[in-house]
Scaffold this active site. Structure first.
Site, PDB file in Angstrom:
ATOM      1  N   SER A  17       4.292   3.207   4.574  1.00 27.91           N
ATOM      2  CA  SER A  17       4.803   4.534   4.302  1.00 27.91           C
ATOM      3  C   SER A  17       5.718   4.885   4.762  1.00 27.91           C
ATOM      4  O   SER A  17       6.471   3.735   5.860  1.00 27.91           O
ATOM      5  CB  SER A  17       3.677   5.702   5.296  1.00 27.91           C
ATOM      6  N   TYR A  68      -1.395   8.039  12.579  1.00 25.66           N
ATOM      7  CA  TYR A  68      -1.057   6.881  11.846  1.00 25.66           C
ATOM      8  C   TYR A  68       0.130   7.018  11.170  1.00 25.66           C
ATOM      9  O   TYR A  68       0.644   5.440  11.138  1.00 25.66           O
ATOM     10  CB  TYR A  68      -0.685   8.861  10.646  1.00 25.66           C
TER      11      TYR A  68
END
Length: 249
Positions: A141, A155
């Site tokens: 990501s 995350y």
């Protein structure tokens, strides 16, 4: 090189299902796994109807059952007659500020995104090393570029681990017949992005998946997708003052 037989984890929805549709349209055989088998069965019916020449195999897999991962990968390999590419896509986006009483959510995210990602890489590379060929794709990501505050801390850290894993493997295997790609997607319209509230810079699912599949097919070592604006932001994020990063929590 055409990677004909492709395994995708987390394929029951979102980016995984989107990539399955894109590769099916290119005539590839697919091995799809996720926890929601009913979704996989519906997706398989859709794909073989639209593209009658392909084979689509499905299996239930909880990637946090680490012992099951190599077993399921081997079953899917045998059903397709081999695997040419494995896309480690299964992930989780839960998160709360660290130390606020919901450690379970952050630990679940870190475990699913990194520890289970490592388990999938282990299973894929065991297959690839034995056959002396293959392409491992890790879905990280843009959150991996810079530590983020608040509910995104765990995350971002888990995805930074995936990017570091991909970099290490790409370096180790650079002279081998095994390719390694790490993708760092920006905001692509999925349920996970909607829950995170990241409304700015979100691109439609089809456009985002198209950029991901193009980078995978090029077998780029690392790619920020879509290239605009994320390739530029990849350079800018590490330089931003913490006061600006704090607003991203």
């Amino acid at each position: 090189m055409t990677r004909r037989r492709i395994l995708i984890t987390g394929a029951s929805s979102g980016l995984g299902a989107g990539m399955a549709r894109a590769f099916a349209a290119r005539g590839r055989d697919l091995a799809l796994c996720a926890r929601r088998v009913d979704n996989l069965e519906q997706l398989r019916a859709e794909l073989v109807t639209a593209h009658p020449g392909i084979t689509v195999a499905v299996r239930r897999l909880d990637v946090n059952d680490h012992a099951a991962v190599p077993t399921v990968f081997a079953e899917l390999r045998d059903e397709l007659g081999g695997l040419d590419r494995v896309i480690v896509n299964a992930g989780l986006g839960k998160g709360v500020p660290v130390g606020t009483g919901r450690a379970d959510a952050n630990i679940a995210t870190a475990t699913t995104n990194f520890v289970a990602g490592l388990a999938q890489a282990e299973a894929a590379l065991e297959i690839f090393r034995k056959q002396d060929s293959g392409h491992l794709v890790l879905i990280s990501s843009m959150s991996a570029v810079r530590g983020l505050p608040g509910k995104k801390t765990a995350y971002a850290a888990s995805k930074a681990g995936m990017t570091a894993l991909g970099e290490g493997l790409a370096t180790e295997l650079r002279r081998s017949p095994i390719a390694v790609t790490t993708l760092q997607p920006g905001f692509i319209a999925t349920e996970m992005v909607a829950r995170a509230g990241d409304g700015a810079l979100v691109v439609p699912l089809e456009k985002g998946v198209g950029a991901m599949v193009a980078a995978i097919e090029r077998e780029t070592v690392r790619a920020c997708v879509p290239q605009w604006p994320w390739r530029a932001l990849n350079l800018v994020f590490p330089l931003l003052p913490r006061a600006i990063i704090a607003r991203m929590g």
